[in-house]
Design an enzyme around this catalytic site. Structure first.
Site, PDB file in Angstrom:
ATOM      1  N   THR A   1      17.834  33.456  -1.529  1.00  0.00           N
ATOM      2  CA  THR A   1      16.571  33.911  -1.274  1.00  0.00           C
ATOM      3  C   THR A   1      15.949  35.091   0.174  1.00  0.00           C
ATOM      4  O   THR A   1      16.455  34.266   1.378  1.00  0.00           O
ATOM      5  CB  THR A   1      15.367  33.438  -1.994  1.00  0.00           C
ATOM      6  OG1 THR A   1      15.090  32.874  -3.160  1.00  0.00           O
ATOM      7  CG2 THR A   1      14.032  34.343  -2.216  1.00  0.00           C
TER       8      THR A   1
ATOM      9  N   PHE B   1      13.891  36.785   2.345  1.00  0.00           N
ATOM     10  CA  PHE B   1      13.004  37.151   2.520  1.00  0.00           C
ATOM     11  C   PHE B   1      12.517  38.457   3.375  1.00  0.00           C
ATOM     12  O   PHE B   1      13.319  38.598   4.314  1.00  0.00           O
ATOM     13  CB  PHE B   1      12.109  35.957   3.291  1.00  0.00           C
ATOM     14  CG  PHE B   1      11.697  34.989   2.156  1.00  0.00           C
ATOM     15  CD1 PHE B   1      12.699  34.341   2.232  1.00  0.00           C
ATOM     16  CD2 PHE B   1      10.672  34.711   1.024  1.00  0.00           C
ATOM     17  CE1 PHE B   1      12.854  32.892   0.783  1.00  0.00           C
ATOM     18  CE2 PHE B   1      10.417  33.270   0.604  1.00  0.00           C
ATOM     19  CZ  PHE B   1      11.601  32.649   0.200  1.00  0.00           C
TER      20      PHE B   1
END
Ligand SMILES: O=C(O)C(=O)C[C@]1(C(=O)O)C=C[C@@H](O)C=C1
Length: 440
Positions: A282, A284
């Site tokens: 992921t 960010f």
């Protein structure tokens, strides 16, 4: 002077601080001072925590039993840490995520940088915040927009929020919020995401009928969850799912969350690495009130957002300004124009369907300090009679470990297609930027 939270018990009311009451008293003969913090829940339930602090030579009670260093210290601890969730008389204490009502309180002094993330302790976002800002104080927030507001209102200095995942795709909510808030993207971190199936002790996989988690986490474990044949239920964050299953001592429900969450909420790990691919990452964004000034001393990424008139090849032409300059695009995302989601075609009078109208977000690998990028954006602005750029913003930030860039919302976006906003930097005198408007 060290203070220890020593337990939870039902208590009386002495002094109000919002719906919280704090009382401080010496423990005669023990050399310590005790403080009690009592909170009234919305349902009227009264719960409290107790903290004690060892004496420092000033433990004798004065006549009024107040104004002592210990008492002040305990008070300060509670004043500085008012965010605890009271779930039951003997429950553990978890930091409570910020909610809208917290946003009116003032920012506290502190040398540590405070970084907002969405979720509760044990969420991947907390790890991402700590990776982006080692030694930071990670501040849990209930929702993404609360995290944005926490930075805007100076409650915290930064927010670290997910923007996309290699398996689940974009986190659209944050794309939308970037334009509704005035924060700047000042960096990015990538975090490998390794999901576990967590249940209460004694619960077996065969007992499960339901699995709770963040929608992204559920999407990243599609194959495993399909094989399990369980009902999937989306909640705000992975750690929150684990906390819920643990607190309610559920016997038929598991959570998809991290190993860290398993430790924090004392859950059994039924399976590890249940995501659909071992490589699950992921990305960010690191958000701040102030932008970074782009340079040419290291790799930078830049993000822009624009809209286009309809017509054949308009997107192709827009993106060609980068291709012809050998500028690498790393991400393109389109989102509905919330202010004008549908556009009337010219021939609408004869019942032709309406066009959907989009905002295009593009990330590219170049600094706005580089004349090549400046020319690309100039070209994007001037070259096509058929292209109307309703909004363009940019900001550059270091890439590599860090990434894309930021987004001040401008008049153009809120008021329609009025022109192009270009941040102009004077590189010769050290690169202080100013904004110029080029109306159409
Ligand atoms: O729920 C969490 O733990 C989060 O940090 C949120 C989040 C997300 O929004 O994508 C972050 C990383 C994972 O991709 C799964 C969930």
């Amino acid at each position: 002077m060290a203070a220890t939270l020593i337990g939870a018990s039902v208590n009386g009311v002495v002094r109000h601080k919002g719906n919280t009451v704090v009382s401080v008293s010496d423990q005669p003969g023990s050399g310590s001072t005790e403080a009690r913090l009592t909170s009234c829940s919305d349902t009227g339930q009264k719960l409290s925590i107790r903290a004690s602090i060892e004496g420092d030579g000033c433990t004798g009670e004065n006549k009024k039993g107040e104004n002592k260093p210990q008492a002040h210290e305990l008070f300060r601890i509670f004043e500085d840490s008012p965010r605890f969730e009271f779930t039951s008389g003997d429950s553990q204490l978890y930091p409570r995520p910020l909610s809208a009502s917290d946003l009116s309180s003032s920012v506290k002094d502190g040398s540590q940088i405070r970084v907002a993330y969405q979720g509760v302790s044990g969420a991947y976002s907390e790890t991402a915040a700590e990776k982006a800002y080692p030694n930071c104080e990670a501040v849990p927030c209930e929702q993404f927009d609360i995290a944005f507001e926490a930075v805007e209102q100076w409650l915290v200095e930064r927010a670290v929020l997910p923007i996309e995942n290699s398996l689940g795709g974009s986190i659209h909510r944050n794309y939308d919020l970037l334009l509704r808030h005035r924060l700047h993207i000042v960096g990015e971190v990538q975090l490998p995401i390794r999901h576990c199936l967590l249940a209460n002790h004694g619960v077996r996989v065969e007992d499960l009928t339901r699995v709770l988690s963040h929608p992204q986490a559920l999407a990243q474990c599609e194959n495993t969850l399909t094989k399990l044949g369980v009902i999937r239920e989306a909640v705000d964050d992975t750690a929150g799912a684990a906390q819920f299953v643990a607190l309610h001592k559920l016997k038929d429900t598991a959570a998809v969350a991290s190993l860290g969450a398993a430790r924090i909420y004392d859950m059994n790990v039924l399976a590890q690495d249940i995501q659909d691919d071992v490589d699950n990452i992921t990305r960010f964004l690191m958000l701040a009130r102030e932008p970074v000034i782009p340079g040419t001393d290291r790799p930078f990424k830049t993000s822009i957002v624009f809209s286009l008139e309809e017509g054949p090849g308009v997107l192709f032409k827009a993106l060609a300004v980068f291709a012809m300059r050998n500028i690498n695009l790393t991400k393109i995302e389109s989102r509905p124009q919330r202010k004008r989601p549908l556009r009337q075609p010219v021939e609408s009078s004869n019942g032709a369907p309406k066009y959907f109208d989009y905002l295009f977000y593009v990330d590219f690998e170049a600094s706005m300090a580089d004349p090549n990028s400046q020319n690309a954006l100039r070209h994007l602005k001037v070259s096509q009679a058929t292209l109307t750029i309703s909004e363009l913003y940019y900001q550059s930030i270091p890439s590599g470990v860090m990434g894309p860039l930021g987004v001040p919302m401008t008049k153009a976006l809120t008021e329609g297609c009025v022109g192009i906003k270009v941040q102009v930097f004077n590189w010769e005198d050290g690169g202080v930027g100013e904004v110029e408007w080029f109306p159409w």
